[in-house]
Write a protein that holds these residues in place. Structure first.
Motif, PDB file in Angstrom:
ATOM      1  N   VAL A  83     -23.082  13.417  31.388  1.00  0.00           N
ATOM      2  CA  VAL A  83     -24.065  13.948  30.991  1.00  0.00           C
ATOM      3  C   VAL A  83     -23.920  15.084  30.846  1.00  0.00           C
ATOM      4  CG1 VAL A  83     -26.791  13.890  31.182  1.00  0.00           C
ATOM      5  CG2 VAL A  83     -25.933  12.199  32.300  1.00  0.00           C
ATOM      6  N   HIS A  84     -24.652  15.954  29.512  1.00  0.00           N
ATOM      7  CA  HIS A  84     -24.787  17.045  29.224  1.00  0.00           C
ATOM      8  C   HIS A  84     -25.841  17.355  28.395  1.00  0.00           C
ATOM      9  CE1 HIS A  84     -19.811  16.500  28.819  1.00  0.00           C
ATOM     10  NE2 HIS A  84     -20.132  17.377  30.181  1.00  0.00           N
ATOM     11  N   GLY A  85     -26.260  18.659  28.746  1.00  0.00           N
ATOM     12  CA  GLY A  85     -27.414  19.362  28.018  1.00  0.00           C
ATOM     13  C   GLY A  85     -27.606  19.916  27.227  1.00  0.00           C
ATOM     14  N   GLY A  86     -25.996  19.938  26.545  1.00  0.00           N
ATOM     15  CA  GLY A  86     -25.900  21.062  25.213  1.00  0.00           C
ATOM     16  C   GLY A  86     -24.437  20.798  25.151  1.00  0.00           C
ATOM     17  N   LEU A  87     -23.968  21.512  23.980  1.00  0.00           N
ATOM     18  CA  LEU A  87     -22.756  21.404  23.225  1.00  0.00           C
ATOM     19  C   LEU A  87     -21.420  21.597  23.935  1.00  0.00           C
ATOM     20  CD1 LEU A  87     -23.335  21.511  19.419  1.00  0.00           C
ATOM     21  CD2 LEU A  87     -22.820  19.486  20.407  1.00  0.00           C
ATOM     22  N   ALA A  88     -21.710  23.188  24.672  1.00  0.00           N
ATOM     23  CA  ALA A  88     -21.134  23.799  25.701  1.00  0.00           C
ATOM     24  C   ALA A  88     -20.756  22.689  26.245  1.00  0.00           C
ATOM     25  CB  ALA A  88     -21.963  24.971  26.045  1.00  0.00           C
ATOM     26  N   GLY A  89     -21.088  21.690  26.585  1.00  0.00           N
ATOM     27  CA  GLY A  89     -20.849  20.740  28.255  1.00  0.00           C
ATOM     28  C   GLY A  89     -21.375  20.590  29.976  1.00  0.00           C
ATOM     29  N   GLY A  90     -22.637  22.011  29.472  1.00  0.00           N
ATOM     30  CA  GLY A  90     -23.642  21.943  30.533  1.00  0.00           C
ATOM     31  C   GLY A  90     -24.282  20.979  30.986  1.00  0.00           C
ATOM     32  N   PRO A  91     -24.796  20.936  32.341  1.00  0.00           N
ATOM     33  CA  PRO A  91     -25.557  19.998  32.798  1.00  0.00           C
ATOM     34  C   PRO A  91     -26.760  19.783  32.314  1.00  0.00           C
ATOM     35  CG  PRO A  91     -25.495  21.945  34.411  1.00  0.00           C
ATOM     36  CD  PRO A  91     -24.606  22.195  33.010  1.00  0.00           C
ATOM     37  N   LEU A  92     -27.474  18.875  32.240  1.00  0.00           N
ATOM     38  CA  LEU A  92     -28.656  18.774  31.624  1.00  0.00           C
ATOM     39  C   LEU A  92     -29.781  19.672  32.723  1.00  0.00           C
ATOM     40  CD1 LEU A  92     -30.780  17.025  29.394  1.00  0.00           C
ATOM     41  CD2 LEU A  92     -31.037  15.163  31.090  1.00  0.00           C
ATOM     42  N   ASP A  93     -30.790  20.641  32.321  1.00  0.00           N
ATOM     43  CA  ASP A  93     -31.433  21.161  32.407  1.00  0.00           C
ATOM     44  C   ASP A  93     -32.779  20.970  32.087  1.00  0.00           C
ATOM     45  OD1 ASP A  93     -31.515  23.169  31.413  1.00  0.00           O
ATOM     46  OD2 ASP A  93     -29.755  24.196  33.005  1.00  0.00           O
ATOM     47  N   ALA A  94     -34.460  21.675  32.335  1.00  0.00           N
ATOM     48  CA  ALA A  94     -35.320  22.045  31.847  1.00  0.00           C
ATOM     49  C   ALA A  94     -34.997  22.800  30.833  1.00  0.00           C
ATOM     50  CB  ALA A  94     -36.304  22.678  32.543  1.00  0.00           C
ATOM     51  N   GLN A  95     -34.019  23.401  30.678  1.00  0.00           N
ATOM     52  CA  GLN A  95     -33.987  24.179  29.120  1.00  0.00           C
ATOM     53  C   GLN A  95     -33.350  22.950  27.867  1.00  0.00           C
ATOM     54  OE1 GLN A  95     -33.755  26.488  32.042  1.00  0.00           O
ATOM     55  NE2 GLN A  95     -35.678  26.162  31.458  1.00  0.00           N
ATOM     56  N   SER A  96     -32.488  22.695  28.239  1.00  0.00           N
ATOM     57  CA  SER A  96     -31.457  21.369  27.804  1.00  0.00           C
ATOM     58  C   SER A  96     -32.415  21.520  26.404  1.00  0.00           C
ATOM     59  CB  SER A  96     -30.759  20.128  27.641  1.00  0.00           C
ATOM     60  OG  SER A  96     -30.596  20.822  29.175  1.00  0.00           O
ATOM     61  N   THR A  97     -31.225  21.998  24.907  1.00  0.00           N
ATOM     62  CA  THR A  97     -31.751  20.894  23.707  1.00  0.00           C
ATOM     63  C   THR A  97     -31.604  19.816  23.576  1.00  0.00           C
ATOM     64  OG1 THR A  97     -29.943  21.898  22.703  1.00  0.00           O
ATOM     65  CG2 THR A  97     -32.486  23.592  22.844  1.00  0.00           C
ATOM     66  N   ASP A  98     -29.864  19.630  24.049  1.00  0.00           N
ATOM     67  CA  ASP A  98     -30.358  17.937  23.979  1.00  0.00           C
ATOM     68  C   ASP A  98     -29.611  17.005  25.030  1.00  0.00           C
ATOM     69  OD1 ASP A  98     -28.671  18.105  21.464  1.00  0.00           O
ATOM     70  OD2 ASP A  98     -28.320  19.954  21.551  1.00  0.00           O
ATOM     71  N   LEU A  99     -29.609  15.681  25.044  1.00  0.00           N
ATOM     72  CA  LEU A  99     -29.334  15.099  26.123  1.00  0.00           C
ATOM     73  C   LEU A  99     -28.037  14.060  25.313  1.00  0.00           C
ATOM     74  CD1 LEU A  99     -29.216  13.117  28.483  1.00  0.00           C
ATOM     75  CD2 LEU A  99     -31.478  12.117  27.819  1.00  0.00           C
ATOM     76  N   ILE A 100     -27.257  14.601  25.891  1.00  0.00           N
ATOM     77  CA  ILE A 100     -25.378  14.025  25.165  1.00  0.00           C
ATOM     78  C   ILE A 100     -25.642  13.541  26.204  1.00  0.00           C
ATOM     79  CG2 ILE A 100     -23.619  14.265  24.057  1.00  0.00           C
ATOM     80  CD1 ILE A 100     -24.244  17.312  23.568  1.00  0.00           C
ATOM     81  N   VAL A 101     -25.062  12.220  26.362  1.00  0.00           N
ATOM     82  CA  VAL A 101     -24.405  11.038  26.959  1.00  0.00           C
ATOM     83  C   VAL A 101     -23.259  10.613  26.785  1.00  0.00           C
ATOM     84  CG1 VAL A 101     -24.460   8.756  28.817  1.00  0.00           C
ATOM     85  CG2 VAL A 101     -26.447  10.135  28.126  1.00  0.00           C
ATOM     86  N   GLY A 102     -21.773  10.564  27.825  1.00  0.00           N
ATOM     87  CA  GLY A 102     -20.221   9.839  27.525  1.00  0.00           C
ATOM     88  C   GLY A 102     -20.172   8.435  28.679  1.00  0.00           C
ATOM     89  N   ALA A 103     -20.202   7.312  27.904  1.00  0.00           N
ATOM     90  CA  ALA A 103     -20.009   5.986  29.017  1.00  0.00           C
ATOM     91  C   ALA A 103     -18.476   5.816  28.394  1.00  0.00           C
ATOM     92  CB  ALA A 103     -21.654   5.365  28.461  1.00  0.00           C
ATOM     93  N   GLU A 104     -18.417   4.664  28.787  1.00  0.00           N
ATOM     94  CA  GLU A 104     -17.223   3.421  28.851  1.00  0.00           C
ATOM     95  C   GLU A 104     -17.645   1.837  29.085  1.00  0.00           C
ATOM     96  OE1 GLU A 104     -13.959   4.691  30.806  1.00  0.00           O
ATOM     97  OE2 GLU A 104     -13.421   6.403  29.179  1.00  0.00           O
ATOM     98  N   ARG A 105     -17.007   1.137  28.585  1.00  0.00           N
ATOM     99  CA  ARG A 105     -16.983  -0.104  28.056  1.00  0.00           C
ATOM    100  C   ARG A 105     -16.468  -0.743  29.667  1.00  0.00           C
ATOM    101  NH1 ARG A 105     -18.472  -4.866  29.064  1.00  0.00           N
ATOM    102  NH2 ARG A 105     -18.485  -6.979  27.496  1.00  0.00           N
ATOM    103  N   ARG A 106     -17.124  -0.882  30.145  1.00  0.00           N
ATOM    104  CA  ARG A 106     -16.784  -1.445  31.730  1.00  0.00           C
ATOM    105  C   ARG A 106     -15.999  -2.486  31.433  1.00  0.00           C
ATOM    106  NH1 ARG A 106     -21.905  -1.665  33.691  1.00  0.00           N
ATOM    107  NH2 ARG A 106     -22.407  -3.242  33.622  1.00  0.00           N
ATOM    108  N   HIS A 107     -15.141  -3.063  32.587  1.00  0.00           N
ATOM    109  CA  HIS A 107     -13.738  -3.795  32.377  1.00  0.00           C
ATOM    110  C   HIS A 107     -14.848  -5.371  32.920  1.00  0.00           C
ATOM    111  CE1 HIS A 107     -10.264  -1.488  31.060  1.00  0.00           C
ATOM    112  NE2 HIS A 107     -10.995  -0.663  32.070  1.00  0.00           N
ATOM    113  N   GLY A 108     -14.284  -6.431  32.797  1.00  0.00           N
ATOM    114  CA  GLY A 108     -14.625  -7.255  32.956  1.00  0.00           C
ATOM    115  C   GLY A 108     -16.247  -8.245  32.066  1.00  0.00           C
TER     116      GLY A 108
END
Length: 242
Positions: free
Chosen positions: A217-242
């Motif tokens: 979970v990133h709070g911006g394009l720089a890859g930092g954490p999501l916090d109160a000042q974040s302009t973005d919510l960027i989520v990376g996920a993977e399709r589970r096996h099975g």
């Protein structure tokens, strides 16, 4: 008239500079750098292809990006250099486990109901191979809740006047608004919208219930954490096996 289509294109393109697009495409290239080929990666809601055209030209996704877009005008105006098809996120036109990855940018997922969001996530899980990468960007719920009312008026480079008012209701997660674009000749394009935003914890529950595991979970394009000042919510996920 529909919010998506000519109104959306003419009112958003002036704000999407090449520099902004380049930074976003660089983020996506890094996000998919370790996703092995040759299976394709789909840009869901590709619009006019500002990300897909770049990613399909150079980098780890070169030659692997497919665009999917429902709006015919956006497809007609799309940038050259990548294949694209007309289709609906609610019925993805891809075979089961046929894709290595998928991404959706600029709150593409927000324009649906709660039930449709679950269905769309299940559709994405269906077409991704096990371990496939899923990345999406949206606006943080907390950012909208902190400033629930918004209004602006701006003259665009072509002389058109853009006006918009919106109000976010944290109890429903809905941002309701109305946008008007008036051309120098007096032609008026006007439409309302209703966009759905979720707190991060709700996103995690939705993803886990539809076959995904959250990887980052990133709070911006720089890859930092999501916090109160974040302009973005960027989520990376993977399709589970099975």
């Amino acid at each position: 008239m529909s919010f998506f289509g000519e109104l959306y294109l003419r009112s958003t393109l002036p704000f999407l500079s090449e520099a902004v697009t380049a930074r976003e495409a660089d983020y996506l290239a890094r996000a998919f750098a370790d996703v092995a080929g040759p299976a394709p990666v789909v840009d869901l809601g590709c619009g006019h292809g500002r990300h897909a055209a770049r990613l399909n030209a150079v980098g780890p996704l070169a030659g692997r990006v497919i665009g999917l877009e429902l709006d015919a005008l956006s497809l007609a105006m799309r940038r050259p250099g990548f294949p694209a098809i007309q289709g609906d996120l609610r019925a993805l036109p891809f075979r089961e486990a046929s894709l290595a990855g998928a991404y959706a940018w600029y709150s593409t997922l927000a324009a649906f109901t709660d039930a449709e969001h679950i269905h769309i996530l299940r559709e994405v899980a269906r077409v991704l191979r096990p371990g496939g990468r899923w990345v999406f960007q949206t606006v943080p719920f907390e950012r909208l809740a902190a400033s629930p009312g918004a209004a602006f008026r701006e003259t665009l480079p072509d002389g058109s006047v853009l006006e918009e008012e919106s109000c976010f209701d944290a109890s429903t997660g809905r941002d309701e608004g109305r946008r008007t674009l008036t051309s120098p000749e007096g032609r008026c394009l006007r439409a309302s919208y209703s966009l759905r935003y979720y707190p991060l914890a709700d996103w995690v529950r939705l993803l886990e219930s539809t076959g995904f595991s959250v990887v980052w979970v990133h709070g911006g394009l720089a890859g930092g954490p999501l916090d109160a000042q974040s302009t973005d919510l960027i989520v990376g996920a993977e399709r589970r096996h099975g």
